[in-house]
Design a protein around this motif. Sequence first.
Motif, PDB file in Angstrom:
ATOM      1  N   ARG A   1    -110.232  30.879 -82.665  1.00 39.85           N
ATOM      2  CA  ARG A   1    -110.196  31.895 -83.816  1.00 39.85           C
ATOM      3  C   ARG A   1    -108.717  32.043 -84.212  1.00 39.85           C
ATOM      4  O   ARG A   1    -108.625  32.655 -85.235  1.00 39.85           O
ATOM      5  CB  ARG A   1    -110.947  33.100 -83.395  1.00 39.85           C
ATOM      6  N   LEU A   2    -107.629  31.869 -83.200  1.00 36.96           N
ATOM      7  CA  LEU A   2    -106.332  32.109 -83.318  1.00 36.96           C
ATOM      8  C   LEU A   2    -105.733  31.731 -84.649  1.00 36.96           C
ATOM      9  O   LEU A   2    -104.939  32.325 -85.340  1.00 36.96           O
ATOM     10  CB  LEU A   2    -105.573  31.802 -82.191  1.00 36.96           C
TER      11      LEU A   2
ATOM     12  N   ARG B   1     -96.636  40.404 -90.413  1.00 34.57           N
ATOM     13  CA  ARG B   1     -95.712  39.998 -89.542  1.00 34.57           C
ATOM     14  C   ARG B   1     -96.001  38.361 -89.149  1.00 34.57           C
ATOM     15  O   ARG B   1     -95.091  37.663 -88.768  1.00 34.57           O
ATOM     16  CB  ARG B   1     -95.663  40.790 -88.445  1.00 34.57           C
ATOM     17  N   LEU B   2     -97.405  38.079 -88.469  1.00 34.66           N
ATOM     18  CA  LEU B   2     -97.805  36.916 -88.293  1.00 34.66           C
ATOM     19  C   LEU B   2     -98.990  36.496 -88.944  1.00 34.66           C
ATOM     20  O   LEU B   2     -99.865  37.727 -89.066  1.00 34.66           O
ATOM     21  CB  LEU B   2     -97.896  36.884 -86.723  1.00 34.66           C
ATOM     22  N   ALA B   3     -99.101  35.170 -89.154  1.00 35.25           N
ATOM     23  CA  ALA B   3    -100.358  34.576 -90.001  1.00 35.25           C
ATOM     24  C   ALA B   3    -100.719  33.439 -89.328  1.00 35.25           C
ATOM     25  O   ALA B   3     -99.654  32.491 -89.157  1.00 35.25           O
ATOM     26  CB  ALA B   3    -100.441  34.607 -91.194  1.00 35.25           C
ATOM     27  N   GLY B   4    -101.945  33.085 -88.814  1.00 28.57           N
ATOM     28  CA  GLY B   4    -102.275  31.713 -88.269  1.00 28.57           C
ATOM     29  C   GLY B   4    -102.019  30.777 -89.354  1.00 28.57           C
ATOM     30  O   GLY B   4    -102.124  30.786 -90.313  1.00 28.57           O
ATOM     31  N   ALA B   5    -101.983  29.586 -88.793  1.00 26.67           N
ATOM     32  CA  ALA B   5    -101.807  28.341 -89.751  1.00 26.67           C
ATOM     33  C   ALA B   5    -102.910  28.158 -90.776  1.00 26.67           C
ATOM     34  O   ALA B   5    -102.800  27.769 -91.832  1.00 26.67           O
ATOM     35  CB  ALA B   5    -101.783  27.112 -88.714  1.00 26.67           C
ATOM     36  N   TRP B   6    -104.155  28.403 -90.268  1.00 25.43           N
ATOM     37  CA  TRP B   6    -105.216  28.389 -91.044  1.00 25.43           C
ATOM     38  C   TRP B   6    -105.174  29.190 -92.520  1.00 25.43           C
ATOM     39  O   TRP B   6    -105.378  28.896 -93.486  1.00 25.43           O
ATOM     40  CB  TRP B   6    -106.642  28.392 -90.480  1.00 25.43           C
TER      41      TRP B   6
END
Length: 179
Positions: free
Chosen positions: A40-41, A57-62
Amino acid sequence: MFHPDTQFLIDHWTALSRRDAVRGGIPDRAALQPEALGVRLPRVFLAERDGEDAVVRLAGAWIEGFHGEPLKDRMLLSLWRTASRPLVAAAVTQTVREARPVVIAALAGVLSAQIEVVLVPLRGPSGVVDRILGLYAPVATLSLAADEPRLLTARVSIGVGEAARPPLALAAVGGRRIA
């Protein structure tokens, strides 16, 4: 019934929030181990709360692929259609105020593909509840054309489980009203 990934994050956050060292029903960001989210990351984001909005601040590649650009330092509300922003702002406030997960049922793309976005509150390094962990859980495979708008449309939001914090109430001390 929620998407299995939505339910996973709700259950995982609830387990973290019930640990003995947790204050006010909201776990520290450091208590969350990213590897626990597994596959899910790429669909997870972390935002820092700023009033009614939050800064990604952070977002996953998907998620970045879905929106078609890097999201670091973007306002969370900017990922939603203008008409959806009050509902999303209320969901961000609700997850912090009530110390529980909030799920936003949304639509994406011209074909209105269904997607769930779950929000859970976390304490930052200072101990203040200023972090929001989110997860995108598309109900079906999303395939958007290159020229298709990448903004989400919120339909409804719902708080999940019992609120861990009691609602605010007025009290009188020496005849003076305080909250």
